[in-house]
Write an enzyme that holds these catalytic residues in place. Structure first.
Site, PDB file in Angstrom:
ATOM      1  N   TYR A   1     -18.571  16.513 -15.853  1.00 30.84           N
ATOM      2  CA  TYR A   1     -17.459  16.810 -15.651  1.00 30.84           C
ATOM      3  C   TYR A   1     -18.108  18.492 -16.735  1.00 30.84           C
ATOM      4  O   TYR A   1     -18.853  19.534 -16.009  1.00 30.84           O
ATOM      5  CB  TYR A   1     -16.994  16.376 -17.355  1.00 30.84           C
TER       6      TYR A   1
ATOM      7  N   LYS B   1      -5.835  -5.704   0.742  1.00 27.62           N
ATOM      8  CA  LYS B   1      -6.674  -4.974   2.116  1.00 27.62           C
ATOM      9  C   LYS B   1      -8.119  -3.739   1.554  1.00 27.62           C
ATOM     10  O   LYS B   1      -9.098  -3.606   2.134  1.00 27.62           O
ATOM     11  CB  LYS B   1      -5.684  -3.358   2.170  1.00 27.62           C
TER      12      LYS B   1
ATOM     13  N   GLU C   1       0.194   0.821   6.911  1.00 30.36           N
ATOM     14  CA  GLU C   1       0.393  -0.624   6.357  1.00 30.36           C
ATOM     15  C   GLU C   1       0.930  -1.175   6.225  1.00 30.36           C
ATOM     16  O   GLU C   1       2.458  -0.278   5.507  1.00 30.36           O
ATOM     17  CB  GLU C   1      -0.672  -0.581   5.425  1.00 30.36           C
TER      18      GLU C   1
ATOM     19  N   ASP D   1      -2.060  -2.476  11.617  1.00 28.90           N
ATOM     20  CA  ASP D   1      -0.969  -3.151  12.017  1.00 28.90           C
ATOM     21  C   ASP D   1      -1.072  -3.034  13.645  1.00 28.90           C
ATOM     22  O   ASP D   1      -0.521  -4.123  14.389  1.00 28.90           O
ATOM     23  CB  ASP D   1       0.232  -2.797  11.513  1.00 28.90           C
TER      24      ASP D   1
ATOM     25  N   GLY E   1       7.179  -4.836  18.298  1.00 26.29           N
ATOM     26  CA  GLY E   1       6.385  -4.154  17.307  1.00 26.29           C
ATOM     27  C   GLY E   1       5.502  -3.078  17.573  1.00 26.29           C
ATOM     28  O   GLY E   1       5.176  -3.158  18.653  1.00 26.29           O
ATOM     29  N   ALA E   2       4.868  -3.096  16.580  1.00 25.83           N
ATOM     30  CA  ALA E   2       3.848  -2.187  16.327  1.00 25.83           C
ATOM     31  C   ALA E   2       2.669  -3.019  16.854  1.00 25.83           C
ATOM     32  O   ALA E   2       1.823  -2.307  18.095  1.00 25.83           O
ATOM     33  CB  ALA E   2       3.377  -1.852  14.271  1.00 25.83           C
ATOM     34  N   ALA E   3       2.221  -4.559  17.104  1.00 26.79           N
ATOM     35  CA  ALA E   3       1.324  -5.137  16.697  1.00 26.79           C
ATOM     36  C   ALA E   3       1.313  -4.990  18.337  1.00 26.79           C
ATOM     37  O   ALA E   3       0.396  -5.503  18.884  1.00 26.79           O
ATOM     38  CB  ALA E   3       0.569  -6.400  15.941  1.00 26.79           C
TER      39      ALA E   3
ATOM     40  N   ASN F   1       1.859 -16.009  10.932  1.00 27.33           N
ATOM     41  CA  ASN F   1       1.249 -16.124  10.007  1.00 27.33           C
ATOM     42  C   ASN F   1       2.687 -15.687   8.668  1.00 27.33           C
ATOM     43  O   ASN F   1       3.240 -15.314   8.660  1.00 27.33           O
ATOM     44  CB  ASN F   1       0.208 -15.078   9.163  1.00 27.33           C
TER      45      ASN F   1
END
Length: 490
Positions: A116, A171, A213, A239, A273-275, A365
């Site tokens: 520091y 995550k 995410e 995703d 969708g996204a996936a 899931n």
């Protein structure tokens, strides 16, 4: 007691029970739990006296209601005293799952002066003179922001930022455990696209990469596309890209098992969708025979009204026969079914109508699009997203190694070549001599996976274009270029 859902460690409970100290008591407990449809995973004697034994019985149940039924069944046994019930998932999350740990010791005045003030001022000045040194002299070298607005949390929907935090913590823990990457949750109390882009742009100097995410489609496409243009660090929507990488890896090996080529198969994808969009884009780039995309509005086909730009592009570039019927009709005769949508959309009888040696990836899931036990009666290869079933397709196979490779290469963007290289690396870890219908992907705990993926991504970053074969003409270089034009929710 009829239980249709599969017991899971996600609904594991520990029950503290006092029973009479006789030879049959413990057996009665395990029999009761089994008859209630749960799975006993541990039984520990905590204490005893001449007349009683105190035990902790741990079991996996199907959901919270099923757990209550198991406890009630135990309570009704003669001589059994249920003292306490603990939900093991909630216990694991108490106080959060990650923490900050210093890398340097601060044991004395000398070390404090270098870490520091006043010594740190020299490092600040060096970075001000050469901003690129931030990658070398700060946490930017090994740190990723895990960013969510909470609009599409797992399969649960729009729960908001606070409720998304346990997922983002998890995550971050996975990043560290499997890739040695320091990641931190950044949950945003806004779902305005412009505001999200501006916030991430403003915090980006502290990070070597951005992992988006659980942001709902199609907004996630626009956010990623705009950030890629604004930032000089990789932006990766897990995703989309993490799922697509793992599906391509698993499908590569599944096709090896059944002796089919990607160019010859017809694939049905439930969930655009996204996936689903990213999966289809990557499969198209790899030359898949044909794809039928299915979502809430039905099979995406030419002439279907009310499509946003992303869905319009899919309608124009997939579904060669312009099929417009229901999902059951779509899977009839198909070689591959990939589900990234909702539970219990298909039955075993539907899978029986697929082509010989069919492949089923039911990835919703916690409950898949089709019961995997029923699917296995008719399909040659079955995979899910569940850890308690064979062939778990889990994004943790991809994202830790992908970011490890990008950070090591000081990459400024994530590319399709990296995605293909990562998928090949995951597939090859299994080894052609070891693959079979129940082993098409490596275990998430296989220590070879992340280093192999990191090496492949690093090579792709350092030698762009060297890892991927020429792509088929499947439209724009990146589907986000189309999707960015729309802010309408499908």
């Amino acid at each position: 007691m009829a239980i249709t859902r599969l017991p899971s460690a996600g609904f594991s409970i520990t029950i503290r029970i006092a029973v009479p100290a006789d030879a049959s008591s413990i057996g009665r407990l395990t029999t009761c739990v089994g008859e209630a449809g749960a799975i006993v995973t541990a039984l520990d004697v905590v204490d005893s006296d001449p007349t009683h034994v105190l035990v902790d019985l741990t079991c996996d149940t199907a959901d919270a209601g099923h757990a209550d039924q198991v406890v009630q069944a135990l309570t009704e046994l003669d001589g059994v005293d249920v003292r306490k019930v603990s939900d093991r998932t909630f216990l694991l999350h108490l106080g959060g799952k990650i923490e900050v740990t210093p890398k340097v010791a601060l044991r004395n005045r000398d070390e404090l002066s270098r870490a520091y003030t006043p010594g740190v001022a020299r490092v600040c000045q060096a970075i001000a003179e050469n901003p690129a040194d931030a990658r070398r002299l700060t946490i930017k070298r090994n740190t990723v922001a895990v960013v969510s607005d909470g609009s599409a949390v797992l399969g649960l929907g729009n729960l908001g930022p606070a409720a998304s935090l346990p997922v983002m913590e998890g995550k971050a823990a996975l990043f560290k455990r499997f890739g040695g990457v320091d990641a931190w949750p950044v949950v945003l109390d806004t779902q305005d696209t412009d505001e999200i882009v501006n916030i991430i742009r403003a915090i980006a100097p502290a990070y070597g990469g951005i992992n988006l995410e659980d942001i709902a489609a199609p907004r996630c496409f626009e956010i990623e596309a705009r950030l890629r243009d604004l930032l000089d660090i990789p932006v990766f929507h897990d995703d989309q890209h993490g799922t697509a990488i793992c599906v391509l890896a698993a499908l590569t090996n599944a096709l090896r098992v059944v002796g089919k080529q990607l160019s010859d198969v017809r694939v049905v994808v439930s969930g655009a969708g996204a996936a689903g969009t990213a999966i289809m884009k990557l499969l198209l780039r790899q030359g898949v025979g044909d794809i039928v995309a299915y979502d809430r509005q039905g099979a995406l086909h030419r002439g279907l009204p009310g499509l946003n730009p992303a869905w319009q592009w899919l309608a124009e570039n997939t579904n060669k026969e312009n099929y417009s019927g229901d999902l059951r009709g779509a899977v009839a005769g198909a070689d591959v079914f990939i589900g990234v949508s909702a539970p219990n959309l298909l039955t075993g009888e539907d899978i029986a109508t697929m082509a010989k040696d069919a492949i089923v990836f039911a990835l919703a899931n916690p409950d898949p699009e089709v019961d995997p036990r029923e699917a296995r009666k008719h399909a040659a290869v079955v995979a899910t997203g569940r850890s308690d079933q064979p062939n778990q397709i889990n994004n943790v196979l991809a994202f830790p190694g992908v970011f490890r490779g990008m950070l090591d290469a000081h990459a400024e963007e994530f590319t399709e070549e990296m995605a293909i290289a990562a998928a090949r690396a995951i597939a090859d870890v299994v080894g052609e001599e070891k693959i079979n219908p129940t082993v098409i992907v490596p275990s998430v705990f296989d220590s070879r996976v992340a280093p192999a993926v990191a090496a492949a991504v690093r090579a792709a970053a350092q030698n762009p274009g060297a890892t991927a074969p020429p792509a088929a003409d499947s439209g724009p270089a990146d589907l986000t270029e189309i999707a960015a034009a729309s802010s309408a929710t499908p």
